[in-house]
Design a protein around this motif. Structure first.
Motif, mmCIF file in Angstrom:
data_model
loop_
_atom_site.group_PDB
_atom_site.id
_atom_site.type_symbol
_atom_site.label_atom_id
_atom_site.label_comp_id
_atom_site.label_asym_id
_atom_site.label_seq_id
_atom_site.Cartn_x
_atom_site.Cartn_y
_atom_site.Cartn_z
ATOM 1 N N UNK A 102 0.775 -1.338 -0.045
ATOM 2 C CA UNK A 102 -0.158 -0.069 0.060
ATOM 3 C C UNK A 102 0.887 1.276 -0.034
ATOM 4 N N UNK A 103 0.607 2.466 -0.688
ATOM 5 C CA UNK A 103 1.108 3.715 -0.946
ATOM 6 C C UNK A 103 0.239 4.713 -0.305
ATOM 7 N N UNK A 104 1.213 5.261 0.832
ATOM 8 C CA UNK A 104 0.479 6.490 1.414
ATOM 9 C C UNK A 104 1.356 7.569 1.242
ATOM 10 N N UNK A 105 0.340 9.201 1.268
ATOM 11 C CA UNK A 105 1.058 10.244 1.314
ATOM 12 C C UNK A 105 0.853 10.987 2.603
ATOM 13 N N UNK A 106 1.699 10.487 3.534
ATOM 14 C CA UNK A 106 1.307 10.828 4.951
ATOM 15 C C UNK A 106 1.690 12.270 5.252
ATOM 16 N N UNK A 107 0.796 12.939 6.028
ATOM 17 C CA UNK A 107 1.144 14.306 6.270
ATOM 18 C C UNK A 107 2.371 14.641 7.052
ATOM 19 N N UNK A 108 2.904 13.687 7.812
ATOM 20 C CA UNK A 108 4.229 13.850 8.547
ATOM 21 C C UNK A 108 5.228 13.416 7.908
ATOM 22 N N UNK A 109 5.347 12.074 7.442
ATOM 23 C CA UNK A 109 6.294 11.484 7.084
ATOM 24 C C UNK A 109 6.576 11.504 5.466
ATOM 25 N N UNK A 110 5.443 11.862 4.675
ATOM 26 C CA UNK A 110 5.737 11.823 3.233
ATOM 27 C C UNK A 110 5.276 10.528 2.849
ATOM 28 N N UNK A 111 6.121 10.017 1.733
ATOM 29 C CA UNK A 111 6.044 8.979 1.132
ATOM 30 C C UNK A 111 6.153 7.670 2.083
ATOM 31 N N UNK A 112 5.271 6.700 2.023
ATOM 32 C CA UNK A 112 5.037 5.641 2.847
ATOM 33 C C UNK A 112 4.694 4.524 2.209
ATOM 34 N N UNK A 113 5.477 3.278 2.222
ATOM 35 C CA UNK A 113 4.792 2.120 1.578
ATOM 36 C C UNK A 113 4.959 0.957 2.604
ATOM 37 N N UNK A 114 3.887 0.342 2.769
ATOM 38 C CA UNK A 114 3.477 -0.893 3.638
ATOM 39 C C UNK A 114 2.856 -1.696 3.107
ATOM 40 N N UNK A 115 3.125 -2.914 3.675
ATOM 41 C CA UNK A 115 2.665 -4.241 3.208
ATOM 42 C C UNK A 115 1.497 -4.655 4.049
ATOM 43 N N UNK A 116 0.255 -4.728 3.593
ATOM 44 C CA UNK A 116 -0.879 -5.055 4.114
ATOM 45 C C UNK A 116 -1.405 -6.493 4.257
ATOM 46 N N UNK A 117 -1.438 -7.041 5.532
ATOM 47 C CA UNK A 117 -1.792 -8.134 5.773
ATOM 48 C C UNK A 117 -3.264 -8.198 6.502
#
Length: 269
Positions: free
Chosen positions: A222-237
């Motif tokens: 999953x790809x997030x554009x987080x307001x604090x840390x910016x670009x963030x990619x996490x694996x969803x389980x």
């Protein structure tokens, strides 16, 4: 229908049932253990010949109401009842009510997963518990009360999620397909109300729901554009809870070392 297995299971439950357990007088010594087929038929309000054919594996289809009556007559536990309907390969028309909260062990596991975001869903996709990392990842949860937030409604109706989820269009389509497959396992008026509400609120949801697409869950990045840390990619389980099958635990793990450090920065902030 797995007729032979169903018949064997049903017979084993009948033979295990003592007459006193179901309100019958125990008239002395019995030639066979448990209650008789005739007694089960009377208790369930079905024909004794039908009970015999079911136990002998000679029935290839039956009504869910018949299995419901037999399950009630035999006073099956929730796990036994669920197994009966699995063997019949049909949905339970009257599943046991969901517990209001997940087991304590699952809640403790959420805390142990820090700083990885994680939460627990019930069968309606209500978010019944989450850890601090999940609230940091999904800011709308910061002031929310567990048990009052529906995941699908949050994704579809909260504009902040459109900005946070860089993959919002594709992920929303996947979620709607997964929800349809998940919700189809049982009839629930609350789910119907949710679908009606979201269809009225969102043209996109109405279109996706009308497509009648279904999707199974697969672990994805999953790809997030987080307001604090910016670009963030996490694996969803998504994980089943064996001791509480009406709940599922969802967790995110970092896709790369950079994402692991980003989660750590979120936790520090």
């Amino acid at each position: 229908m797995r007729a032979s297995e169903l018949g064997t299971f049903l017979r084993s439950r009948r033979e295990r049932t003592r007459p006193a357990d179901v309100g019958l007088a125990d008239a002395g010594r019995r030639r066979t253990p448990g209650i008789r087929r005739e007694e089960l038929a009377v208790l369930a309000g079905v024909g004794v010949s039908w009970v015999s054919r079911l136990e002998q594996g000679r029935v290839t289809t039956t009504a869910p109401e018949v299995l419901d009556a037999l399950a009630r007559a035999l006073r099956l536990r929730p796990d036994e009842r669920a197994h009966l309907f699995v063997l019949a390969e049909m949905a339970d028309p009257a599943p046991p009510p969901a517990r209001p909260r997940p087991p304590d062990g699952a809640v403790a596991l959420l805390d142990a997963l820090e700083p990885n975001p994680a939460y627990v869903l019930d069968h309606r996709w209500t978010m019944v518990a989450w850890n601090r990392a999940e609230a940091r990842l999904f800011p709308p949860l910061a002031d929310a009360v567990p048990g009052t937030v529906n995941l699908l409604e949050l994704v579809v109706a909260d504009p902040r999620l459109r900005e946070l989820m860089a993959d919002w269009p594709a992920e929303t389509a996947r979620l709607v397909g997964q929800f349809r497959a998940h919700a189809g396992r049982r009839r629930d008026p609350a789910v119907d109300d949710l679908v009606e509400r979201l269809s009225a609120h969102s043209v996109e949801f109405a279109r996706l729901w009308a497509s009648r697409d279904v999707a199974g869950f697969t672990s994805t990045q999953r790809h997030f554009a987080h307001p604090v840390v910016g670009d963030l990619r996490l694996v969803h389980h998504r994980l089943a809870l064996a001791d509480a099958p009406e709940f599922e635990l969802v967790a995110y793990t970092p896709a790369t070392d950079d994402d692991r450090r980003a989660l750590a920065r979120l936790a520090e902030g």
